[in-house]
Motif scaffolding. Structure first.
Motif, PDB file in Angstrom:
ATOM      1  N   LEU A 166     121.686  28.718 144.982  1.00  0.00           N
ATOM      2  CA  LEU A 166     120.817  27.709 144.376  1.00  0.00           C
ATOM      3  C   LEU A 166     120.603  26.547 145.336  1.00  0.00           C
ATOM      4  CD1 LEU A 166     119.241  26.453 142.047  1.00  0.00           C
ATOM      5  CD2 LEU A 166     121.420  25.654 141.087  1.00  0.00           C
ATOM      6  N   LEU A 167     121.678  26.052 145.959  1.00  0.00           N
ATOM      7  CA  LEU A 167     121.542  24.958 146.921  1.00  0.00           C
ATOM      8  C   LEU A 167     120.648  25.380 148.085  1.00  0.00           C
ATOM      9  CD1 LEU A 167     122.268  22.189 148.093  1.00  0.00           C
ATOM     10  CD2 LEU A 167     124.335  23.238 149.060  1.00  0.00           C
ATOM     11  N   ALA A 168     120.856  26.596 148.596  1.00  0.00           N
ATOM     12  CA  ALA A 168     120.036  27.073 149.704  1.00  0.00           C
ATOM     13  C   ALA A 168     118.572  27.183 149.303  1.00  0.00           C
ATOM     14  CB  ALA A 168     120.563  28.424 150.192  1.00  0.00           C
ATOM     15  N   SER A 169     118.309  27.593 148.062  1.00  0.00           N
ATOM     16  CA  SER A 169     116.926  27.694 147.587  1.00  0.00           C
ATOM     17  C   SER A 169     116.281  26.320 147.516  1.00  0.00           C
ATOM     18  CB  SER A 169     116.904  28.364 146.212  1.00  0.00           C
ATOM     19  OG  SER A 169     117.409  29.683 146.279  1.00  0.00           O
ATOM     20  N   ILE A 170     117.015  25.330 147.028  1.00  0.00           N
ATOM     21  CA  ILE A 170     116.485  23.968 146.924  1.00  0.00           C
ATOM     22  C   ILE A 170     116.173  23.406 148.308  1.00  0.00           C
ATOM     23  CG2 ILE A 170     117.108  21.597 146.287  1.00  0.00           C
ATOM     24  CD1 ILE A 170     118.631  22.848 143.880  1.00  0.00           C
ATOM     25  N   MET A 171     117.014  23.743 149.293  1.00  0.00           N
ATOM     26  CA  MET A 171     116.815  23.244 150.658  1.00  0.00           C
ATOM     27  C   MET A 171     115.722  23.994 151.410  1.00  0.00           C
ATOM     28  SD  MET A 171     118.836  20.688 151.267  1.00  0.00           S
ATOM     29  CE  MET A 171     118.591  20.171 149.572  1.00  0.00           C
ATOM     30  N   ALA A 172     115.306  25.158 150.913  1.00  0.00           N
ATOM     31  CA  ALA A 172     114.421  26.041 151.682  1.00  0.00           C
ATOM     32  C   ALA A 172     113.047  25.442 151.937  1.00  0.00           C
ATOM     33  CB  ALA A 172     114.268  27.384 150.972  1.00  0.00           C
ATOM     34  N   GLY A 173     112.621  24.462 151.147  1.00  0.00           N
ATOM     35  CA  GLY A 173     111.297  23.889 151.336  1.00  0.00           C
ATOM     36  C   GLY A 173     111.189  22.991 152.549  1.00  0.00           C
ATOM     37  N   LEU A 174     112.337  22.611 153.129  1.00  0.00           N
ATOM     38  CA  LEU A 174     112.288  21.795 154.336  1.00  0.00           C
ATOM     39  C   LEU A 174     111.780  22.652 155.489  1.00  0.00           C
ATOM     40  CD1 LEU A 174     115.692  19.934 153.950  1.00  0.00           C
ATOM     41  CD2 LEU A 174     113.420  18.939 153.724  1.00  0.00           C
ATOM     42  N   PRO A 175     110.765  22.186 156.221  1.00  0.00           N
ATOM     43  CA  PRO A 175     110.116  23.044 157.215  1.00  0.00           C
ATOM     44  C   PRO A 175     110.930  23.204 158.486  1.00  0.00           C
ATOM     45  CG  PRO A 175     109.160  20.860 157.264  1.00  0.00           C
ATOM     46  CD  PRO A 175     110.140  20.870 156.124  1.00  0.00           C
ATOM     47  N   GLY A 176     110.597  24.271 159.198  1.00  0.00           N
ATOM     48  CA  GLY A 176     111.110  24.450 160.545  1.00  0.00           C
ATOM     49  C   GLY A 176     112.627  24.460 160.610  1.00  0.00           C
ATOM     50  N   ALA A 177     113.164  23.789 161.589  1.00  0.00           N
ATOM     51  CA  ALA A 177     114.600  23.836 161.848  1.00  0.00           C
ATOM     52  C   ALA A 177     115.296  22.540 161.447  1.00  0.00           C
ATOM     53  CB  ALA A 177     114.829  24.112 163.340  1.00  0.00           C
ATOM     54  N   TYR A 178     114.687  21.772 160.559  1.00  0.00           N
ATOM     55  CA  TYR A 178     115.279  20.491 160.236  1.00  0.00           C
ATOM     56  C   TYR A 178     116.506  20.632 159.369  1.00  0.00           C
ATOM     57  CZ  TYR A 178     111.389  18.336 162.525  1.00  0.00           C
ATOM     58  OH  TYR A 178     110.490  17.960 163.475  1.00  0.00           O
ATOM     59  N   GLU A 179     117.278  19.570 159.355  1.00  0.00           N
ATOM     60  CA  GLU A 179     118.586  19.554 158.709  1.00  0.00           C
ATOM     61  C   GLU A 179     118.509  19.923 157.226  1.00  0.00           C
ATOM     62  OE1 GLU A 179     122.228  16.319 158.009  1.00  0.00           O
ATOM     63  OE2 GLU A 179     120.310  15.698 158.867  1.00  0.00           O
ATOM     64  N   ARG A 180     119.424  20.797 156.823  1.00  0.00           N
ATOM     65  CA  ARG A 180     119.643  21.071 155.414  1.00  0.00           C
ATOM     66  C   ARG A 180     120.856  20.273 154.977  1.00  0.00           C
ATOM     67  NH1 ARG A 180     115.146  23.437 157.212  1.00  0.00           N
ATOM     68  NH2 ARG A 180     114.518  25.273 156.045  1.00  0.00           N
ATOM     69  N   TYR A 181     120.931  19.927 153.687  1.00  0.00           N
ATOM     70  CA  TYR A 181     122.038  19.125 153.190  1.00  0.00           C
ATOM     71  C   TYR A 181     122.969  19.973 152.349  1.00  0.00           C
ATOM     72  CZ  TYR A 181     118.616  15.495 154.323  1.00  0.00           C
ATOM     73  OH  TYR A 181     117.686  14.716 154.958  1.00  0.00           O
ATOM     74  N   ASP A 182     124.278  19.703 152.456  1.00  0.00           N
ATOM     75  CA  ASP A 182     125.191  20.206 151.455  1.00  0.00           C
ATOM     76  C   ASP A 182     125.199  19.201 150.307  1.00  0.00           C
ATOM     77  OD1 ASP A 182     126.682  18.056 152.409  1.00  0.00           O
ATOM     78  OD2 ASP A 182     128.191  19.310 153.395  1.00  0.00           O
ATOM     79  N   VAL A 183     126.029  19.442 149.288  1.00  0.00           N
ATOM     80  CA  VAL A 183     126.003  18.552 148.120  1.00  0.00           C
ATOM     81  C   VAL A 183     126.365  17.126 148.524  1.00  0.00           C
ATOM     82  CG1 VAL A 183     127.106  18.056 145.906  1.00  0.00           C
ATOM     83  CG2 VAL A 183     126.415  20.398 146.453  1.00  0.00           C
ATOM     84  N   ALA A 184     127.394  16.965 149.351  1.00  0.00           N
ATOM     85  CA  ALA A 184     127.796  15.622 149.776  1.00  0.00           C
ATOM     86  C   ALA A 184     126.704  14.952 150.596  1.00  0.00           C
ATOM     87  CB  ALA A 184     129.095  15.699 150.580  1.00  0.00           C
ATOM     88  N   GLY A 185     126.072  15.725 151.474  1.00  0.00           N
ATOM     89  CA  GLY A 185     125.003  15.155 152.292  1.00  0.00           C
ATOM     90  C   GLY A 185     123.797  14.764 151.467  1.00  0.00           C
ATOM     91  N   LEU A 186     123.485  15.566 150.443  1.00  0.00           N
ATOM     92  CA  LEU A 186     122.366  15.229 149.575  1.00  0.00           C
ATOM     93  C   LEU A 186     122.650  13.951 148.801  1.00  0.00           C
ATOM     94  CD1 LEU A 186     119.577  15.983 148.547  1.00  0.00           C
ATOM     95  CD2 LEU A 186     120.652  17.507 146.869  1.00  0.00           C
ATOM     96  N   ARG A 187     123.885  13.813 148.312  1.00  0.00           N
ATOM     97  CA  ARG A 187     124.260  12.564 147.624  1.00  0.00           C
ATOM     98  C   ARG A 187     124.055  11.365 148.544  1.00  0.00           C
ATOM     99  NH1 ARG A 187     129.523  15.226 145.744  1.00  0.00           N
ATOM    100  NH2 ARG A 187     129.055  16.049 143.650  1.00  0.00           N
ATOM    101  N   GLN A 188     124.431  11.528 149.806  1.00  0.00           N
ATOM    102  CA  GLN A 188     124.343  10.416 150.758  1.00  0.00           C
ATOM    103  C   GLN A 188     122.893  10.020 151.028  1.00  0.00           C
ATOM    104  OE1 GLN A 188     126.304  11.231 154.461  1.00  0.00           O
ATOM    105  NE2 GLN A 188     126.068   9.149 155.233  1.00  0.00           N
ATOM    106  N   ILE A 189     122.028  11.016 151.255  1.00  0.00           N
ATOM    107  CA  ILE A 189     120.635  10.679 151.554  1.00  0.00           C
ATOM    108  C   ILE A 189     119.933  10.122 150.327  1.00  0.00           C
ATOM    109  CG2 ILE A 189     119.711  12.990 151.093  1.00  0.00           C
ATOM    110  CD1 ILE A 189     118.563  10.632 153.908  1.00  0.00           C
ATOM    111  N   LEU A 190     120.293  10.596 149.129  1.00  0.00           N
ATOM    112  CA  LEU A 190     119.706  10.050 147.912  1.00  0.00           C
ATOM    113  C   LEU A 190     120.124   8.588 147.728  1.00  0.00           C
ATOM    114  CD1 LEU A 190     120.164  13.030 145.420  1.00  0.00           C
ATOM    115  CD2 LEU A 190     118.038  12.267 146.481  1.00  0.00           C
ATOM    116  N   ALA A 191     121.375   8.283 148.073  1.00  0.00           N
ATOM    117  CA  ALA A 191     121.864   6.911 147.921  1.00  0.00           C
ATOM    118  C   ALA A 191     121.096   5.943 148.813  1.00  0.00           C
ATOM    119  CB  ALA A 191     123.354   6.856 148.243  1.00  0.00           C
ATOM    120  N   ALA A 192     120.577   6.441 149.925  1.00  0.00           N
ATOM    121  CA  ALA A 192     119.825   5.575 150.833  1.00  0.00           C
ATOM    122  C   ALA A 192     118.538   5.054 150.202  1.00  0.00           C
ATOM    123  CB  ALA A 192     119.504   6.333 152.117  1.00  0.00           C
ATOM    124  N   TYR A 193     118.067   5.758 149.165  1.00  0.00           N
ATOM    125  CA  TYR A 193     116.860   5.308 148.466  1.00  0.00           C
ATOM    126  C   TYR A 193     117.167   4.334 147.340  1.00  0.00           C
ATOM    127  CZ  TYR A 193     113.563   8.232 150.942  1.00  0.00           C
ATOM    128  OH  TYR A 193     112.754   8.766 151.915  1.00  0.00           O
TER     129      TYR A 193
END
Length: 398
Positions: free
Chosen positions: A176-203
């Motif tokens: 499920l996490l991989a599916s959610i991340m799949a929309g990011l194009p090319g070779a850009y960074e995918r997030y794990d759960v902790a990384g997603l929490r961190q980037i969301l907090a930046a907003y």
């Protein structure tokens, strides 16, 4: 209308000769290997064009770039964005110098298009992209554990989401996490759960009004350059057209599009009409949207979705689903005639068959999710048939 095809570059499993066999001449591509915010040099742009020209008999050309990405700092509205705006404008100048004058981009924070299932089984063994509302809610509320994620979620949907998380294996959760991340194009960074929490907090507590203000700032910085260069900018709508993980989405409805085009009232400030993205919103009337904003549609993604009451949807056949694709195509052909009658050389609106089903020999091949060969070939053939019939019946140019 100009038949085009999205190609992810040399790493794409779909070959250029296969694209020509599908009937497309226009290539829609991007320089995914260049990090967000850096300048696209003329050398890099010409290198990509040289690959397309290696076999002249294919007759391929590159007029639409998808995407020239917007840096997250610009979306967040950070104060120190001047160098990023400067780099974006220089990339625009370099693209125009190389003859690429149609830019598709989006303003979706953190994530691009989002699905929960990349290979939903179809009758006969094909697969489709799908967004399951209960899996999304389960991830947001019970895996990501985002504060306030359960607010406004119907009790029945919340209960189903909780049951799914409780019964899912770790492998299913990772998928499920991989599916959610799949929309990011090319070779850009995918997030794990902790990384997603961190980037969301930046907003932080960003509101739709905040994000719209940041979009206005971006447009005010780059549209004058687009006008100077003869470039058209086509904003891609939100996909899906709803807030995700607490992040606002601001190009989801007909009125959102009207707001976007009014921010900087210029022919260069336009829309990429994505019938799949907009079509996932229960209130969208795609034929009406196509007619209302026809003059500012610079590019089109044509696909269809079948919606469900709980907010789930599946990517349907190009001529199936909930959107009247025939009426949309008629609106685009009618606008093309208007542009031709004005004497414009670029009167054909470029479009591509968006996301296709995995079918037959595509199954198991390492194509990008949503971008197999045969499913898109089928979609393009269906759309070409609709175009040809409408053009003949309505006396419209192809």
């Amino acid at each position: 209308m100009e038949e085009t095809w999205r190609w992810f570059g040399p790493d794409d499993a779909v070959r250029l000769d296969h694209i020509r066999q599908a009937g497309a001449h226009g290539i829609v591509t991007s320089l995914h290997h260049i990090p967000y915010g850096e300048v696209w040099s003329i050398e890099e742009i010409e290198r990509r064009k040289a690959i397309l020209a290696q076999n002249p008999s294919l007759g391929l050309h590159w007029r639409v770039v998808e995407s020239l990405p917007v840096h997250e700092k610009i979306r967040r509205g950070d104060a120190d964005c001047a160098p990023l705006f400067q780099n974006y404008r220089q990339s625009m100048r370099n693209l125009a110098a190389c003859g690429v004058t149609n830019i598709c981009y989006n303003f979706m924070p953190v994530l691009d298009w989002t699905r929960t299932e990349l290979r939903h089984p179809l009758p006969g063994g094909g697969t489709a992209l799908r967004f399951n509302a209960h899996e999304y809610v389960g991830f947001d509320v019970f895996i990501l554990e985002r504060p306030g994620a359960d607010e406004g979620v119907p009790e029945t949907l919340l209960a189903r989401a909780k049951t799914w998380v409780e019964e899912a294996s770790e492998e299913q959760k990772e998928t499920l996490l991989a599916s959610i991340m799949a929309g990011l194009p090319g070779a850009y960074e995918r997030y794990d759960v902790a990384g997603l929490r961190q980037i969301l907090a930046a907003y932080g507590e960003m509101t739709p009004a905040d994000l719209k203000a940041n979009l206005r700032r971006f447009l005010e910085e780059i549209i004058p350059t687009a006008e100077e260069l003869g470039i058209t900018m086509g904003m891609h709508p939100d996909d899906p057209p709803r807030p995700l993980f607490g992040l606002p989405r601001i190009v989801s409805t007909e009125e959102d599009i009207a707001d976007l085009l009014a921010m900087v009232d210029s022919p260069s400030n336009g829309l990429t009409l994505c019938t799949g993205s907009l079509g996932a919103h229960p209130a969208s009337d795609l034929p009406r949207i196509a007619v209302r904003f026809a003059e500012r549609i610079h590019f089109a993604h044509l696909r269809n979705v079948a919606k469900e009451p709980d907010g789930s949807f599946m990517e349907a056949d190009h001529l199936g689903g909930d959107t009247d694709m025939v009426a949309v195509v008629e609106a685009l052909l009618t606008e093309g005639k208007r542009r031709r009658d004005e004497g414009r050389a670029d009167w054909r609106i470029p479009f591509r068959p968006d996301h296709g089903h995995e079918l037959a020999d595509d199954l198991g091949k390492p194509t990008f999710p949503g971008y197999p060969l045969i499913g898109r070939l089928r979609g393009l053939a269906e759309l070409r048939g609709v175009m040809t019939a409408i053009a003949r019946l309505k006396d419209l140019p192809l």
